[in-house]
Structure formats: structure tokens, C-alpha cells
Design an enzyme around this catalytic site. Structure first.
Site, PDB file in Angstrom:
ATOM      1  N   GLU A 113       0.836  -1.200   0.000  1.00 37.68           N
ATOM      2  CA  GLU A 113       0.000   0.000   0.000  1.00 37.68           C
ATOM      3  C   GLU A 113       0.871   1.250   0.000  1.00 37.68           C
ATOM      4  OE1 GLU A 113      -1.740  -1.766   3.607  1.00 37.68           O
ATOM      5  OE2 GLU A 113      -1.492   0.212   4.520  1.00 37.68           O
ATOM      6  N   LYS A 115       2.606   4.588   1.068  1.00 39.56           N
ATOM      7  CA  LYS A 115       2.911   5.168   2.374  1.00 39.56           C
ATOM      8  C   LYS A 115       2.545   6.645   2.320  1.00 39.56           C
ATOM      9  CE  LYS A 115       6.539   5.661   5.843  1.00 39.56           C
ATOM     10  NZ  LYS A 115       6.396   7.134   5.982  1.00 39.56           N
ATOM     11  N   ASP A 117       1.966  10.477   3.216  1.00 37.00           N
ATOM     12  CA  ASP A 117       2.758  11.476   3.933  1.00 37.00           C
ATOM     13  C   ASP A 117       1.787  12.411   4.652  1.00 37.00           C
ATOM     14  OD1 ASP A 117       5.446  13.787   3.016  1.00 37.00           O
ATOM     15  OD2 ASP A 117       4.989  12.710   4.853  1.00 37.00           O
ATOM     16  N   TYR A 225      -5.948   2.191   7.318  1.00 40.76           N
ATOM     17  CA  TYR A 225      -5.052   1.118   6.900  1.00 40.76           C
ATOM     18  C   TYR A 225      -4.903  -0.024   7.902  1.00 40.76           C
ATOM     19  CZ  TYR A 225      -1.793   3.977   9.688  1.00 40.76           C
ATOM     20  OH  TYR A 225      -1.200   4.712  10.678  1.00 40.76           O
ATOM     21  N   LYS A 314      11.159   3.090   1.342  1.00 42.86           N
ATOM     22  CA  LYS A 314      11.202   4.517   1.016  1.00 42.86           C
ATOM     23  C   LYS A 314      11.607   4.737  -0.441  1.00 42.86           C
ATOM     24  CE  LYS A 314      10.279   6.431   5.054  1.00 42.86           C
ATOM     25  NZ  LYS A 314      11.195   7.414   5.617  1.00 42.86           N
ATOM     26  N   CYS A 408      39.698  23.709  17.970  1.00 38.47           N
ATOM     27  CA  CYS A 408      38.241  23.611  18.120  1.00 38.47           C
ATOM     28  C   CYS A 408      37.589  24.980  17.978  1.00 38.47           C
ATOM     29  CB  CYS A 408      37.917  23.011  19.491  1.00 38.47           C
ATOM     30  SG  CYS A 408      36.154  22.995  19.878  1.00 38.47           S
ATOM     31  N   CYS A 411      36.080  25.822  21.744  1.00 36.35           N
ATOM     32  CA  CYS A 411      36.894  26.055  22.944  1.00 36.35           C
ATOM     33  C   CYS A 411      38.355  26.359  22.660  1.00 36.35           C
ATOM     34  CB  CYS A 411      36.792  24.868  23.893  1.00 36.35           C
ATOM     35  SG  CYS A 411      37.703  23.400  23.332  1.00 36.35           S
ATOM     36  N   CYS A 426      37.844  17.272  18.889  1.00 40.31           N
ATOM     37  CA  CYS A 426      38.378  18.250  19.828  1.00 40.31           C
ATOM     38  C   CYS A 426      38.931  17.493  21.031  1.00 40.31           C
ATOM     39  CB  CYS A 426      37.271  19.211  20.264  1.00 40.31           C
ATOM     40  SG  CYS A 426      37.653  20.167  21.741  1.00 40.31           S
ATOM     41  N   CYS A 432      35.608  21.699  26.891  1.00 43.09           N
ATOM     42  CA  CYS A 432      34.857  22.205  25.741  1.00 43.09           C
ATOM     43  C   CYS A 432      33.360  22.295  26.048  1.00 43.09           C
ATOM     44  CB  CYS A 432      35.077  21.297  24.539  1.00 43.09           C
ATOM     45  SG  CYS A 432      34.212  21.840  23.053  1.00 43.09           S
TER      46      CYS A 432
END
Length: 671
Positions: A113, A115, A117, A225, A314, A408, A411, A426, A432
Site C-alpha cells: 500500500e 505510504k 505522507d 489502513y 522509502k 576547536c 573552545c 576536539c 569544551c
């Protein structure tokens, strides 16, 4: 009066019939003017005889009073999510898992079936009458949107036909057709009101307004459904037959649903519906496959929060072309630096995208991405935008290469790439700000400093109130008991308990403190091995990579992580601040690895034991032993619990010593 009652019921039945023809079957029998005449006639009769008004009357769809907020409804049967497949191969693997679990080579019959949205909904009917509606929510509890759902003409307030259960929950997807969405946006635009981005957002926004009169003006509809709770009645024994039964009771069921045979039937359906996707009057983002037999569904059961007997396939992500204007680097909670593309805004898959992930520097080099490039942007899995590829023919002369920062951006600590990893990190873990929340949560955890009562939510609250910014700030909370007591859900007693827990945690062990620092890949066992090998924090901090590799269970990668951590001044400063605030531990008498009692010995653990394997492994490794996953001639002994299985057989065949738990206790206590 009886004549009036009969006249009212006749008008209601006529209107229900024509509603069904118009909103469910898309096949009206009478012109709109005739429908309006019947509706107004019913309204007039009900106004003249209000005592004969019924809640299931076609005139009673719109509530008069807006709500102040939505209530909550707990689903009698959870509304589970679905797993996903994204390719033919993954679909074939899904089909194989089902057949393997059923121990059958026969083709499985599926229902395929579209899908939708839209927004998942659960509708409850009692004795054939609509009583309430709830959104999916978190799957266990949803919002009570009954008043708004009543306004949707395609949803029956009273079921047609007969034979329905006493209680029936019907699951479906409320959505807005493309034509209705376009007309709504045109109207909103003319009124100077903000428009909706896509039909799904429009459907969700229309269903979740507090005034049902607004919902009634929005072109919402539904496809049903599945069923949820069923009491006092029976449903057919296949999913497809259930859908046919729902249609007979007046529910709208997608006409594109098909029964297909086996994985190949599913894939054929997927390709066929994909060719129709743009011409369908509603948005879909894939296909759902469900095992048709209810008996087989029950046999297959569920895994986590998803059924084993269903999955969503999908469609490929939608793509658009735009320009990469800049790249910024975001620092995650583990210190990983992720390059984020700043794009010239582009409309992709129903949303405007201005940022997209570039994943890591390896991906940037592989795709040869430069700042200034024209790129293809894709919404991976219809959710996360990513830069898919570069259109090299359009590269401008001034395009710039992307460079990883050496320090970084949050930091200022050094950025390094651990050996064997694709990501740069980092090194300022305890300092940090991007990492410090997670560092504090780990530091306070039971197996680390064990600060009783300091849970994740409380850490978040302390941050919001500005009470902590670094790990060492935890122990400064001891002087802020009044401020803690004033926080939401705290009070004097809770504040006092936390302060006591903080004081108690100051006295720890060296291995716990090392583990609490959150050095990458340094778990409990490694922390204990480090503590026993070096004996003091000073010795550990001074160790170089070569020295660190002498410790059992410390290889080149872990040694590099430890050395990098202690090379960062911020981390050393934080440790000193903690000591200044009273955190302390008992040092060990340092022993070189070769001097540990079980150095050079290898053990394997199997079977069910009274203690966890991780704990036993930690104890053995702390004494210098290695713990392997399989038995060989080099194995010193097998530690075997109940149901030991094949490892025990192999140990016996090789003449390897076998220890039970009692023998293990003796080994550990005498080593």
C-alpha cells in the site's frame, strides 16, 4: 412527534449516504445544490426540535467552543513505528528474515500500500458510534483531537452496515490532497497569512489547532489502513479482508492497495506506484508491505517498537541543485567535528534547505567538494539533507578547498584525528562547552564518581540556571545549597541530599576517577589496569604513548587517546581544580605489567555466571591477564558457567584447564 423523528432520521440517512458517496467514494450522485438543500432542511428541523438532536447527526461535526489545550489519550494498543528498507536488496533481506523465522520456503503473501505522507490517527467507535480520536504521539500516548476529527467529512460519525464489534479502533492517515493544499495556500496568500510549506505540514497544523471551526475549513481527508483494539466482535483473518470490511462500514481505504506474492511482487508494486507518484492526488513517500495473514503476523511478533511482519520501502531521496556558499564545523557531544554546508537556499522534497551535512573530511575529499561549487543536494531518507555530489563543470575559478580547523571552533583546544577513524575530534573533553554536559553526566554516573541523585535532567537544569559550566563546578555546588533548593522540584531535603552525595563522592578510587574523566575508549577495565600499573595520577599524566602501550589492554589507539587527553592543558587544569576542591583517592604501589600476577596468561569466559562477564574480565585484566573471545591452544584456562556449550567442548578436546566460579574466586583472591 413520531413523524418528525422519522423525517429527521430519513434526512440524516440520506446525508450520510451522500457524504459517503462524495467524501469516501469520490462518486457523488447528486449536485452540490441538492445536498445543500437537504442539509439546510435537517438544520431547520433540528433547530425547531432541539430535544431530538443527536451527536452523530451530520450537522454536528463542528464544535462551537475552542479548546484551551489538547488532552492526552493512552492507546489501548500501541501505535508502533515501522522499520525501513531503501533498496531491492534490503527488501529481499526483509522477506528472507520472515521466511527464516517462519521456517518456510514458500512465498509470503503481502499487502502493498502507498505510504501516505500525513498524520497517523486512531479512531475509536463504540457500538458503531464515533467516540474519540487520538494522534500517534509517542506511540503509547497521543493528543485528544476528537473535536477536530469530527469535522472531517470522510470520517463516519456512525458506521454503515452491520456486524461491527462493540469497540473498534481504526488506524489511518489524515492528509491533505495536493489540490486542496494548493487552494488553501492560495487563500492564505490572498489573506496575507503565512502559507504552509507542504501538504503534510498543512495537515498536521490543521488538525492541531484548538478551534475546530478552523479545522472544518481545511480540506482534510483520510485513508484507513489497520485496526487497533477490537472488543466484542471478530475481524477477518487477513489484512486485506480487514480493509475490505472497513470499507463496507464506511471508511475510506486507499484504492491503490494490492495483494502481491513474495518479495518480487512487492518490488514490482514499488516500481509501478513509483511511476504514478507524481500523478497521484496525494503525497506519498514510499510503500508499506505487510504480511497478509493475521495468523502469520501474530507468529512473527514484534522487535523493539516495530512489527517484524511489516516494513516501509522509502522512495529515493529527492534532489535539487544549489551553490555551496561556505562550510562551518559543528562540535558534537563526543568532540567529533562535523562539516556543515551552508547552501544557497533551495526547495527540496517539500522544505527549504539552507544547511546540509558533508559527513566528514574523507567524504569531502572523495566527492572533491569546494566552497563555491554547484552541488546536488539530497534529502537522505527524506529527512536529513546532504551534499550528494559536485557538478565539476560549473566549478568557478575562485572555488576554495575545505580545510579542517587545527583548533576547536568552540573552545580552542587542539583538533586531532585518532588513528583509524574518519572523524576529527576536539581534545578538550572536560573543558569544551560542546562536550561538557555529556562529560559531567558521565563523571557523575554510578560506575564513575557515583554522585547519587545527580541525574541527566538535573545536570541540564543546573546548566540552564548557570550553576555549572565545567566538571569541577559540581563541587562548587556544595556552597550553593540554597540556590539548589530554590530550583523546580528540589527543595531543602533534595538539596541537602545532593550536597551530601557530592561530599561523599569526593573520596573515590583512582580507577573510578580515571574512568570518570571520560577519556575516549577508556572503560572500567582499562581504567583499573591504568591505576594498578601507574599507581598515581601524576605518573599516568606523565606517561608517553610507548609507556602506555605496556599496560595490559592498552593498544596504540587507546594509548594515543590517553596521551592526547593529558597533553591538553585544559584537562590537566580541570583535574587540579577537582583536587583543590577536595576530590581524592588512594594511590597504588605501581607495578610494571610484567610484574602483575597473571601477566602473560590468557582466559576465555563462557556460560551463565553469577557475575557479569564484563566484571570478571575487568578483574582478570587488572591482574595482567588477557581475556580472549575464543579457545585455542594458547588459552591458559576456560572460565565456564552453566550452559557453557561449544567453547567447553573445544577446551576439553584441547586439554585446556576449565575453572568454575569457585575456582575463579580462588584465582582472583590469591593473585
Amino acid at each position: 412527534m413520531k413523524d418528525i423523528e422519522q423525517q429527521l432520521e430519513k434526512l440524516r440517512e440520506q446525508l450520510r449516504y451522500h457524504n459517503h458517496r462524495y467524501y469516501v467514494l469520490d462518486d457523488p450522485e447528486i449536485p452540490d445544490a441538492e445536498y445543500d438543500r437537504l442539509f439546510h432542511e435537517l438544520q431547520a428541523l433540528e433547530a425547531a426540535h432541539p430535544e431530538l438532536l443527536t451527536p452523530d447527526s451530520p450537522t454536528q461535526r463542528v464544535g462551537a467552543t475552542p479548546l484551551s489545550e489538547f488532552g492526552e489519550i493512552r492507546h489501548a494498543i500501541p501505535m508502533l513505528s515501522l522499520g525501513n528498507v531503501f533498496s531491492d536488496g534490503e527488501m529481499l533481506a526483509f522477506d528472507k528474515r520472515i521466511r527464516d523465522r517462519l521456517k518456510s520456503d514458500a512465498e509470503i503473501e503481502f499487502v502493498a500500500e502507498p505510504k501516505l505522507d500525513g498524520l497517523a490517527i486512531s479512531l475509536r467507535y463504540e457500538h458503531g458510534f464515533f467516540t474519540r480520536a487520538a494522534t500517534r504521539g509517542d506511540g503509547e500516548t497521543g493528543e485528544d483531537v476528537t473535536q477536530n476529527v469530527r469535522t472531517i467529512e470522510a470520517i463516519p460519525l456512525r458506521l454503515m452496515g452491520q456486524g461491527w464489534p462493540q469497540v473498534l479502533e481504526v488506524r489511518g492517515e489524515i492528509y491533505m490532497p495536493k489540490a486542496g493544499f494548493n487552494a488553501l495556500n492560495d487563500r492564505l496568500r490572498n489573506e496575507g497569512v503565512k502559507t504552509f510549506v507542504n501538504p503534510r505540514n498543512a495537515a498536521a497544523g490543521s488538525l492541531r489547532v484548538l478551534d475546530s471551526r478552523i479545522t472544518a475549513q481545511r480540506p482534510l481527508t483520510i485513508f484507513c489502513y489497520a485496526v487497533g483494539l477490537v472488543e466484542g466482535g471478530e475481524m477477518p483473518d487477513t489484512h486485506h479482508a480487514i480493509l475490505q470490511q472497513l470499507a463496507a462500514w464506511g471508511f475510506r481505504v486507499c484504492p491503490e492497495i494490492r495483494v502481491v506474492q513474495g518479495a518480487q511482487g512487492c518490488l514490482d508494486y514499488y516500481r509501478n506506484i513509483g511511476t504514478k507518484r507524481d500523478s497521484l492526488p496525494y503525497d506519498i513517500d514510499g510503500v508499506v508491505y505487510k504480511v497478509n495473514s493475521i495468523a502469520l503476523q501474530q507468529e512473527l511478533g514484534f522487535v523493539s517498537r516495530a512489527p517484524r511482519w511489516a516494513t516501509a520501502h522509502k522512495f529515493p531521496a529527492q534532489e535539487e541543485t544549489t551553490v555551496l556558499e561556505d562550510v562551518e564545523f559543528q562540535v558534537g557531544r563526543t568532540g567529533a567535528l562535523t562539516p556543515v554546508a551552508r547552501l544557497k537556499p533551495v526547495f527540496v522534497g517539500g522544505v527549504t534547505v539552507s544547511n546540509a551535512t558533508l559527513h566528514n573530511m574523507d567524504e569531502i575529499e572523495r566527492k572533491d567538494v569546494h566552497i563555491g561549487d554547484t552541488v546536488i543536494v539530497r534529502r537522505a531518507g527524506d529527512v536529513i539533507p546532504e551534499v550528494a555530489r559536485v557538478i565539476l563543470e560549473r566549478r568557478p575559478p575562485d572555488a576554495r578547498q575545505i580545510a579542517m580547523p587545527t583548533h576547536c571552533p568552540v573552545c580552542g583546544s587542539e583538533v586531532q584525528r585518532p588513528e583509524g577513524e574518519a572523524v576529527f575530534r576536539c581534545t578538550g573533553g572536560l573543558y569544551c562547552p560542546a562536550q561538557v554536559k555529556e562529560a559531567i553526566k558521565h563523571f557523575a554516573s554510578r560506575k564513575a564518581m557515583n554522585i547519587d541523585g545527580l541525574g541527566d535532567k538535573l545536570v541540564e537544569q543546573f546548566f540552564e540556571q548557570g550553576l555549572i559550566r565545567h566538571v569541577d563546578d559540581l563541587y562548587r555546588l556544595i556552597e550553593k545549597k540554597e540556590q539548589i533548593a530554590a530550583l523546580e522540584r528540589m527543595g531543602d531535603k533534595s538539596a541537602a541530599n545532593l550536597v551530601n552525595a557530592l561530599e561523599k563522592s569526593k573520596s573515590s578510587t583512582l580507577e573510578r576517577f580515571i574512568f570518570a574523566l571520560g577519556i575516549r575508549e577508556v572503560g572500567e577495565a582499562t581504567a583499573k589496569a591504568l591505576a594498578r600499573h601507574f599507581g598515581t595520577m601524576e605518573a599516568l599524566q606523565a606517561a608517553n604513548e610507548e609507556t602506555l602501550k605496556l599496560v595490559p589492554d592498552v593498544g596504540p589507539v587507546v594509548a594515543a587517546n590517553i596521551a592526547r587527553f593529558f597533553s591538553e592543558a585544559h584537562n590537566r587544569d580541570t583535574i587540579q581544580h577537582l583536587r583543590d576542591l577536595g576530590v581524592h583517592w588512594q594511590n597504588y604501589e605501581a607495578k610494571p605489567a610484567e610484574a602483575l600476577p597473571l601477566a602473560g596468561k590468557t582466559y576465555v569466559i563462557t556460560g551463565t555466571l553469577s557475575r557479569s562477564r564484563d566484571d570478571i574480565k575487568a578483574d582478570l585484566e587488572a591482574l595482567g591477564a588477557k581475556v580472549a573471545g575464543s579457545v585455542s591452544k594458547k588459552t591458559t584456562a576456560l572460565i565456564a558457567g552453566e550452559s557453557a556449550g561449544s567453547k567447553l567442548d573445544k577446551a576439553q578436546s584441547l586439554g585446556v584447564e576449565v575453572l568454575d566460579e569457585a575456582a575463579l574466586s580462588v584465582l582472583l583472591s590469591h593473585s
